[in-house]
Design an enzyme around this catalytic site. Structure first.
Site, PDB file in Angstrom:
ATOM      1  N   ALA A   1       0.825  -1.203   0.000  1.00 31.92           N
ATOM      2  CA  ALA A   1       0.000   0.000   0.000  1.00 31.92           C
ATOM      3  C   ALA A   1       0.864   1.260   0.000  1.00 31.92           C
ATOM      4  O   ALA A   1       1.933   1.298   0.610  1.00 31.92           O
ATOM      5  CB  ALA A   1      -0.913   0.000   1.223  1.00 31.92           C
TER       6      ALA A   1
ATOM      7  N   ARG B   1      -0.368  -9.535  -3.092  1.00 33.66           N
ATOM      8  CA  ARG B   1      -1.070 -10.556  -3.878  1.00 33.66           C
ATOM      9  C   ARG B   1      -0.284 -10.924  -5.122  1.00 33.66           C
ATOM     10  O   ARG B   1      -0.359 -12.058  -5.604  1.00 33.66           O
ATOM     11  CB  ARG B   1      -2.460 -10.032  -4.259  1.00 33.66           C
ATOM     12  CG  ARG B   1      -3.439  -9.992  -3.092  1.00 33.66           C
ATOM     13  CD  ARG B   1      -4.739  -9.360  -3.489  1.00 33.66           C
ATOM     14  NE  ARG B   1      -4.570  -7.958  -3.853  1.00 33.66           N
ATOM     15  CZ  ARG B   1      -5.529  -7.194  -4.357  1.00 33.66           C
ATOM     16  NH1 ARG B   1      -6.718  -7.708  -4.583  1.00 33.66           N
ATOM     17  NH2 ARG B   1      -5.301  -5.927  -4.655  1.00 33.66           N
TER      18      ARG B   1
ATOM     19  N   TYR C   1       0.603 -13.532   1.971  1.00 29.73           N
ATOM     20  CA  TYR C   1       0.335 -12.990   3.296  1.00 29.73           C
ATOM     21  C   TYR C   1       0.510 -14.078   4.361  1.00 29.73           C
ATOM     22  O   TYR C   1       1.079 -13.826   5.432  1.00 29.73           O
ATOM     23  CB  TYR C   1      -1.101 -12.457   3.369  1.00 29.73           C
ATOM     24  CG  TYR C   1      -1.420 -11.310   2.445  1.00 29.73           C
ATOM     25  CD1 TYR C   1      -0.429 -10.482   1.925  1.00 29.73           C
ATOM     26  CD2 TYR C   1      -2.741 -11.041   2.090  1.00 29.73           C
ATOM     27  CE1 TYR C   1      -0.744  -9.429   1.079  1.00 29.73           C
ATOM     28  CE2 TYR C   1      -3.072  -9.988   1.254  1.00 29.73           C
ATOM     29  CZ  TYR C   1      -2.073  -9.194   0.742  1.00 29.73           C
ATOM     30  OH  TYR C   1      -2.384  -8.156  -0.091  1.00 29.73           O
TER      31      TYR C   1
ATOM     32  N   LEU D   1      -3.996  -3.151   4.757  1.00 27.50           N
ATOM     33  CA  LEU D   1      -4.816  -3.604   3.641  1.00 27.50           C
ATOM     34  C   LEU D   1      -6.133  -2.841   3.590  1.00 27.50           C
ATOM     35  O   LEU D   1      -6.417  -1.998   4.451  1.00 27.50           O
ATOM     36  CB  LEU D   1      -5.072  -5.110   3.770  1.00 27.50           C
ATOM     37  CG  LEU D   1      -3.826  -6.005   3.751  1.00 27.50           C
ATOM     38  CD1 LEU D   1      -4.201  -7.437   4.115  1.00 27.50           C
ATOM     39  CD2 LEU D   1      -3.126  -5.958   2.396  1.00 27.50           C
TER      40      LEU D   1
ATOM     41  N   HIS E   1      -8.817  -6.009   7.148  1.00 25.65           N
ATOM     42  CA  HIS E   1      -8.166  -5.807   8.441  1.00 25.65           C
ATOM     43  C   HIS E   1      -8.529  -6.937   9.405  1.00 25.65           C
ATOM     44  O   HIS E   1      -7.641  -7.593   9.960  1.00 25.65           O
ATOM     45  CB  HIS E   1      -8.583  -4.460   9.042  1.00 25.65           C
ATOM     46  CG  HIS E   1      -8.004  -3.291   8.320  1.00 25.65           C
ATOM     47  ND1 HIS E   1      -8.428  -1.990   8.538  1.00 25.65           N
ATOM     48  CD2 HIS E   1      -7.047  -3.206   7.364  1.00 25.65           C
ATOM     49  CE1 HIS E   1      -7.742  -1.165   7.771  1.00 25.65           C
ATOM     50  NE2 HIS E   1      -6.907  -1.885   7.036  1.00 25.65           N
TER      51      HIS E   1
ATOM     52  N   LYS F   1      -6.530   1.573  10.932  1.00 22.57           N
ATOM     53  CA  LYS F   1      -7.915   1.711  11.354  1.00 22.57           C
ATOM     54  C   LYS F   1      -8.831   1.640  10.123  1.00 22.57           C
ATOM     55  O   LYS F   1      -8.395   1.916   9.015  1.00 22.57           O
ATOM     56  CB  LYS F   1      -8.086   3.012  12.140  1.00 22.57           C
ATOM     57  CG  LYS F   1      -7.432   4.236  11.466  1.00 22.57           C
ATOM     58  CD  LYS F   1      -8.231   4.700  10.310  1.00 22.57           C
ATOM     59  CE  LYS F   1      -7.493   5.443   9.270  1.00 22.57           C
ATOM     60  NZ  LYS F   1      -8.242   5.514   8.012  1.00 22.57           N
TER      61      LYS F   1
ATOM     62  N   ARG G   1     -12.062   2.167  -1.126  1.00 20.44           N
ATOM     63  CA  ARG G   1     -12.806   2.895  -0.103  1.00 20.44           C
ATOM     64  C   ARG G   1     -14.252   3.148  -0.508  1.00 20.44           C
ATOM     65  O   ARG G   1     -15.076   3.523   0.328  1.00 20.44           O
ATOM     66  CB  ARG G   1     -12.096   4.215   0.203  1.00 20.44           C
ATOM     67  CG  ARG G   1     -10.848   4.040   1.051  1.00 20.44           C
ATOM     68  CD  ARG G   1     -10.077   5.332   1.216  1.00 20.44           C
ATOM     69  NE  ARG G   1      -9.356   5.692  -0.007  1.00 20.44           N
ATOM     70  CZ  ARG G   1      -8.585   6.766  -0.119  1.00 20.44           C
ATOM     71  NH1 ARG G   1      -8.453   7.596   0.909  1.00 20.44           N
ATOM     72  NH2 ARG G   1      -7.941   7.016  -1.249  1.00 20.44           N
TER      73      ARG G   1
ATOM     74  N   ASP H   1     -13.425   5.194   6.738  1.00 24.57           N
ATOM     75  CA  ASP H   1     -12.091   5.668   6.394  1.00 24.57           C
ATOM     76  C   ASP H   1     -11.712   6.951   7.113  1.00 24.57           C
ATOM     77  O   ASP H   1     -10.550   7.143   7.472  1.00 24.57           O
ATOM     78  CB  ASP H   1     -11.998   5.892   4.882  1.00 24.57           C
ATOM     79  CG  ASP H   1     -10.555   6.017   4.423  1.00 24.57           C
ATOM     80  OD1 ASP H   1      -9.806   5.039   4.576  1.00 24.57           O
ATOM     81  OD2 ASP H   1     -10.184   7.100   3.937  1.00 24.57           O
TER      82      ASP H   1
END
Length: 340
Positions: A17, A41, A62, A78, A83, A101, A169, A181
């Site tokens: 990310a 991935r 992962y 992620l 999460h 978060k 998102r 978010d």
């Protein structure tokens, strides 16, 4: 810093990310901690990421990263819906977890993460990094010292320009939405004022608007809250805003204080304070809030220092998020049923 004689943390990163460069890679480099592995991935993407950011090696998946005996702390940045599942997997493997978060898709899943952390006996922390920066600490000091008087009202707003339509998102299946978010910061900041308001806030009402073309996903959501002391709060979030607003305004019986960017205080470290004695601006430093956060985690793992965040806090925040969604006419975010 990791400090002389103190072993550096050994961190593994899930995913490649963009946020990780600022939220972990840079702070780890500054403080002397090791980013020992990354997985994505697509292995080629992980390899490119490792090369660009000097990560020590690449894991095939992962699951392989979590199983790596050298990985001590798993950092999970992620998509929101991933999460919970990967936090659970990392805790089951006996790892410490620093999770972006929100910690899970909903309160039920957050409670499972809490139970997994208790069973593992490892540290779980949700990455509300703003809490560790001097800007937030100073806001709390202004209340604790009595300079602002008794807390009367607090307003938090977290608003950004719209991400692309393809951004996760905006995906309900990946637990997207403005409240997830952005609003999580607004609600969390209000919850952290409980010591000066007679206890935790309760939700009074909420309203929101759906993103066009994304059924069930909130583009904006505003929540009104009340504290046991009688103080009130508003937590607003908007993910298609004309500009940027990450402000926090605290109003007391003797004055008020406003942080211009409480979420990313290293971008704007100003607090504007107004009391009967006059007005002033304080600057609290541009050092990254993520660096303060990593130092706090290291102090907990290496020295047993207390943390202000843990699994109980994560469940309380997710419970409030779910309540806000339902009050605004949305459903709580669904869980991702199967790990990718």
């Amino acid at each position: 810093m990791s400090g002389p004689g103190r072993e550096p943390l050994r961190i593994g990163v899930l995913g490649a990310a963009r946020i990780t460069e600022n939220s972990l890679i840079g702070p780890a480099r500054t403080t002397g901690h090791r980013v020992v592995a990354v997985a994505a991935r697509d292995r080629s993407r992980a390899e490119a990421y490792a090369a660009a950011h000097r990560v020590e090696r690449v894991a095939d998946s992962y699951a392989d990263l979590i199983a790596d005996p050298e990985v001590e702390v798993v950092y999970n940045p992620l998509a929101n819906g991933l999460h919970g599942p990967w936090n659970l997997a990392a805790l089951a493997a006996g790892k410490h977890v620093l999770s972006e978060k929100p910690s899970a898709s909903n309160a039920e899943e957050a409670a499972e993460v809490r139970e997994a952390a208790a069973k593992a006996g490892t540290v779980f922390m949700e990455a509300f990094h703003y809490l560790f920066h001097p800007v937030t600490r100073r806001l709390h000091e202004l209340l604790a010292s009595g300079e602002l008087g008794e807390l009367r009202h607090v307003e938090t707003r977290v608003a950004i320009a719209a991400p692309p339509d393809t951004d996760p998102r905006w995906s309900l299946d990946l637990a997207g939405g403005a409240m997830m978010d952005l609003g999580c910061y607004s609600l969390h900041a209000l919850r952290m004022l409980a010591p000066w308001a007679g206890g935790a806030p309760r939700l009074v009402s909420a309203r929101g608007g759906e993103r066009a073309g994304a059924p069930g996903v909130d583009e904006w959501l505003d929540a009104e809250l009340a504290f046991p002391s009688g103080a009130t709060g508003s937590a607003c979030c908007h993910m298609a805003y004309d500009g940027l607003d990450m402000s926090c305004r605290i109003v007391g019986s003797r004055g008020e204080a406003r942080a211009l960017n409480f979420v990313l205080p290293h971008q704007d470290d100003r607090i504007m304070i107004r009391t009967t004695d006059g007005e002033r601006t304080e600057r609290l430093g541009r050092r990254s809030s993520y660096t303060y956060q990593l130092e706090a985690l290291a102090a907990r793992l290496r020295e047993g220092a207390p943390l202000p965040l843990g699994p109980d806090d994560a469940v309380a925040t997710m419970t409030l998020i779910d309540e806000a969604y339902r009050a605004a006419g949305f459903e709580a975010r669904p869980r991702v049923p199967v790990l990718p």
